[in-house]
Design a protein around this motif. Structure first.
Motif, PDB file in Angstrom:
ATOM      1  N   ASP A 197      34.129  30.975  31.842  1.00 44.58           N
ATOM      2  CA  ASP A 197      33.244  29.820  31.877  1.00 44.58           C
ATOM      3  C   ASP A 197      32.288  29.882  30.681  1.00 44.58           C
ATOM      4  OD1 ASP A 197      30.641  28.378  32.665  1.00 44.58           O
ATOM      5  OD2 ASP A 197      32.056  27.714  34.202  1.00 44.58           O
ATOM      6  N   PRO A 198      32.136  28.783  29.932  1.00 45.49           N
ATOM      7  CA  PRO A 198      31.291  28.821  28.721  1.00 45.49           C
ATOM      8  C   PRO A 198      29.829  29.134  28.989  1.00 45.49           C
ATOM      9  CG  PRO A 198      31.946  26.574  29.261  1.00 45.49           C
ATOM     10  CD  PRO A 198      32.770  27.471  30.124  1.00 45.49           C
ATOM     11  N   THR A 199      29.386  29.002  30.271  1.00 44.54           N
ATOM     12  CA  THR A 199      27.998  29.337  30.590  1.00 44.54           C
ATOM     13  C   THR A 199      27.865  30.737  31.184  1.00 44.54           C
ATOM     14  OG1 THR A 199      28.160  28.409  32.832  1.00 44.54           O
ATOM     15  CG2 THR A 199      27.536  26.895  31.064  1.00 44.54           C
ATOM     16  N   ALA A 200      28.984  31.435  31.363  1.00 44.98           N
ATOM     17  CA  ALA A 200      28.932  32.777  31.957  1.00 44.98           C
ATOM     18  C   ALA A 200      28.271  33.755  30.992  1.00 44.98           C
ATOM     19  CB  ALA A 200      30.337  33.252  32.307  1.00 44.98           C
ATOM     20  N   THR A 201      27.383  34.569  31.515  1.00 44.65           N
ATOM     21  CA  THR A 201      26.678  35.549  30.687  1.00 44.65           C
ATOM     22  C   THR A 201      27.292  36.942  30.800  1.00 44.65           C
ATOM     23  OG1 THR A 201      25.100  35.934  32.476  1.00 44.65           O
ATOM     24  CG2 THR A 201      24.502  34.309  30.792  1.00 44.65           C
ATOM     25  N   TYR A 202      28.375  37.065  31.564  1.00 46.38           N
ATOM     26  CA  TYR A 202      29.058  38.348  31.658  1.00 46.38           C
ATOM     27  C   TYR A 202      30.505  38.097  32.076  1.00 46.38           C
ATOM     28  CZ  TYR A 202      28.913  43.447  31.829  1.00 46.38           C
ATOM     29  OH  TYR A 202      29.090  44.787  31.545  1.00 46.38           O
ATOM     30  N   GLY A 203      31.408  38.820  31.450  1.00 49.92           N
ATOM     31  CA  GLY A 203      32.818  38.748  31.786  1.00 49.92           C
ATOM     32  C   GLY A 203      33.496  40.022  31.338  1.00 49.92           C
ATOM     33  N   GLN A 204      34.585  40.408  32.004  1.00 49.94           N
ATOM     34  CA  GLN A 204      35.110  41.753  31.767  1.00 49.94           C
ATOM     35  C   GLN A 204      36.600  41.842  32.056  1.00 49.94           C
ATOM     36  OE1 GLN A 204      35.980  43.938  34.480  1.00 49.94           O
ATOM     37  NE2 GLN A 204      35.957  45.948  33.509  1.00 49.94           N
ATOM     38  N   LEU A 205      37.259  42.771  31.361  1.00 51.03           N
ATOM     39  CA  LEU A 205      38.652  43.143  31.642  1.00 51.03           C
ATOM     40  C   LEU A 205      38.748  44.656  31.626  1.00 51.03           C
ATOM     41  CD1 LEU A 205      41.699  42.401  31.970  1.00 51.03           C
ATOM     42  CD2 LEU A 205      41.875  42.604  29.482  1.00 51.03           C
ATOM     43  N   ASP A 206      39.429  45.211  32.628  1.00 50.49           N
ATOM     44  CA  ASP A 206      39.593  46.664  32.719  1.00 50.49           C
ATOM     45  C   ASP A 206      40.999  47.095  32.330  1.00 50.49           C
ATOM     46  OD1 ASP A 206      39.721  49.363  33.500  1.00 50.49           O
ATOM     47  OD2 ASP A 206      38.163  49.052  34.983  1.00 50.49           O
ATOM     48  N   ALA A 207      42.013  46.393  32.839  1.00 54.60           N
ATOM     49  CA  ALA A 207      43.394  46.774  32.544  1.00 54.60           C
ATOM     50  C   ALA A 207      44.330  45.640  32.927  1.00 54.60           C
ATOM     51  CB  ALA A 207      43.780  48.047  33.293  1.00 54.60           C
ATOM     52  N   ILE A 208      45.576  45.778  32.508  1.00 56.38           N
ATOM     53  CA  ILE A 208      46.638  44.833  32.835  1.00 56.38           C
ATOM     54  C   ILE A 208      47.800  45.630  33.419  1.00 56.38           C
ATOM     55  CG2 ILE A 208      48.324  43.196  31.890  1.00 56.38           C
ATOM     56  CD1 ILE A 208      46.290  42.755  29.589  1.00 56.38           C
TER      57      ILE A 208
ATOM     58  N   LYS B 275      56.083  39.794  36.207  1.00 58.24           N
ATOM     59  CA  LYS B 275      54.903  39.816  37.069  1.00 58.24           C
ATOM     60  C   LYS B 275      53.704  40.358  36.303  1.00 58.24           C
ATOM     61  CE  LYS B 275      56.437  44.245  39.058  1.00 58.24           C
ATOM     62  NZ  LYS B 275      56.834  44.936  40.307  1.00 58.24           N
ATOM     63  N   LEU B 276      52.502  40.031  36.824  1.00 55.30           N
ATOM     64  CA  LEU B 276      51.273  40.378  36.117  1.00 55.30           C
ATOM     65  C   LEU B 276      50.149  40.615  37.120  1.00 55.30           C
ATOM     66  CD1 LEU B 276      49.468  40.451  33.500  1.00 55.30           C
ATOM     67  CD2 LEU B 276      49.182  37.983  33.811  1.00 55.30           C
ATOM     68  N   ARG B 277      49.366  41.639  36.845  1.00 51.13           N
ATOM     69  CA  ARG B 277      48.138  41.897  37.594  1.00 51.13           C
ATOM     70  C   ARG B 277      46.976  42.059  36.618  1.00 51.13           C
ATOM     71  NH1 ARG B 277      49.912  46.407  42.241  1.00 51.13           N
ATOM     72  NH2 ARG B 277      50.480  44.871  43.855  1.00 51.13           N
ATOM     73  N   ILE B 278      45.812  41.539  37.000  1.00 47.94           N
ATOM     74  CA  ILE B 278      44.586  41.715  36.220  1.00 47.94           C
ATOM     75  C   ILE B 278      43.667  42.644  37.000  1.00 47.94           C
ATOM     76  CG2 ILE B 278      42.604  40.593  35.158  1.00 47.94           C
ATOM     77  CD1 ILE B 278      45.275  39.882  33.862  1.00 47.94           C
ATOM     78  N   ILE B 279      43.204  43.711  36.333  1.00 47.64           N
ATOM     79  CA  ILE B 279      42.295  44.689  36.938  1.00 47.64           C
ATOM     80  C   ILE B 279      40.923  44.506  36.313  1.00 47.64           C
ATOM     81  CG2 ILE B 279      41.931  47.119  37.489  1.00 47.64           C
ATOM     82  CD1 ILE B 279      44.578  45.947  38.537  1.00 47.64           C
TER      83      ILE B 279
END
Length: 337
Positions: free
Chosen positions: A145-156, A88-92
């Motif tokens: 998305d290739p046009t996204a100007t912001y993207g983020q990952l906090d934890a897994i 199982k997997l969660r994205i935070i």
């Protein structure tokens, strides 16, 4: 009637005490500052999470102090790659108005999307969850998305007994006995600048690095002794970081009893020298040549002329000078009995 109600109440209380307590599990969209029971949280800065594109680490402050990894300019290469062992997997992640584009997550080749958009900023939110994966290793790619100007990952978050895998670990190492020694082959690691070949004479090591391979995914160990079992692992170097070791492979070289080798050496002067030698002698010559080619070893190598000796000599040897050798040929044969 009163007795029945009393008995029913007592039965309910007893049943409740016997049943295991189960708190309501978090749902997608809910804030989740720490992992829940049955889960293990891995921070975004873990070395086994690879970021491609315009990512940078950022330390936060406030009620939920932590780090996050994010990009602030659009690029078709903004993606995250990791592998894990579990079911199982969660994205935070954060949710906010600056995340309007859907994010694609691909697990073992199967893709779907999740959203990190909200009208207000909320940190450490469960934005994606996947359950029921087959027990084993899983490959995950998060693509923005290739046009996204912001993207983020906090934890897994993964299984409590799961683990994040080294994505740069070489796989499928094999070892095979050949006439020149032991031939090793392994799968290529993307972006690897080199590989270390490590050897031991006992399973599990300790291993000693015997070579660095900068081209190809193969190596032949010629410095071996017949009848000895050798154990090997491979590590890769990506961006200056050494990976964890590959699977272990082993082989035991056995010198044929009757086989011989004709070693033909062509010097840069055009002169050819031919020697009838044992496989062990030829392997020793090849080992010397490769060591000298890599910058170590002696400048010359003595080849025993054996039955080619003339005169009342105990022995005669030809000394080959490394920088005088243009090519050499190895021809294995079985003498006629």
């Amino acid at each position: 009637m009163k007795k029945r109600l009393l008995y029913g109440l007592i039965f309910t209380i007893i049943l409740a005490t016997l049943m295991p307590f189960s708190a309501s599990a978090a749902t997608v969209g809910q804030q989740l500052p720490t992992e829940e029971p049955g889960w293990h949280r891995i921070d975004d800065t873990d070395r086994n999470i690879l970021y491609y594109g315009n990512f940078a680490h950022h330390t936060l402050s406030g009620n939920y102090a932590n780090t996050e990894t994010y990009f602030t300019s659009a690029s078709s290469s903004n993606s995250i790659h990791f592998k894990f062992r579990g079911t199982k997997l969660r994205i935070i992640s954060n949710k906010y108005t600056i995340y309007p584009k859907p994010t694609t997550i691909t697990i073992d080749g199967s893709s779907e999307t999740y959203s990190t958009y909200d009208t207000k900023l909320t940190r450490m939110v469960l934005v994606y969850e996947k359950n029921g994966l087959t027990e084993g290793d899983h490959d995950v790619i998060i693509t923005f998305d290739p046009t996204a100007t912001y993207g983020q990952l906090d934890a897994i978050d993964i299984d409590a007994n799961g683990s994040l895998l080294d994505i740069n670990q070489p796989n499928n190492l094999s070892a095979e006995t050949v006439s020149q020694g032991i031939a090793l082959n392994w799968d290529s690691v993307p972006d690897a600048s080199s590989y270390n070949v490590k050897r031991a004479t006992a399973s599990g090591g300790p291993y000693t690095t015997i070579a660095s391979v900068t081209a190809g995914t193969y190596y032949t160990d010629t410095n071996v002794t017949s009848g000895t079992t050798y154990y090997y692992v491979i590590t890769s170097f990506v961006n200056g970081n050494e990976s964890s070791a590959s699977n272990e492979a082993y082989a035991t070289p056995q010198a044929p009893e009757n086989d011989r080798v004709l070693l033909t050496i062509t010097l840069i002067s055009g002169i050819e020298k031919e020697y009838d030698l044992s496989i062990t002698e030829v392997n020793d010559f090849i080992a010397w040549y490769e060591e000298k080619a890599s910058g170590t070893g002696t400048a010359s190598y003595a080849i025993d002329k054996h039955d080619n000796n003339k005169g009342p000599y105990k022995s005669r040897k030809d000394y080959m000078i490394f920088d005088k050798i243009m090519t050499f040929e190895v021809s294995e044969y079985t003498p006629v009995q």
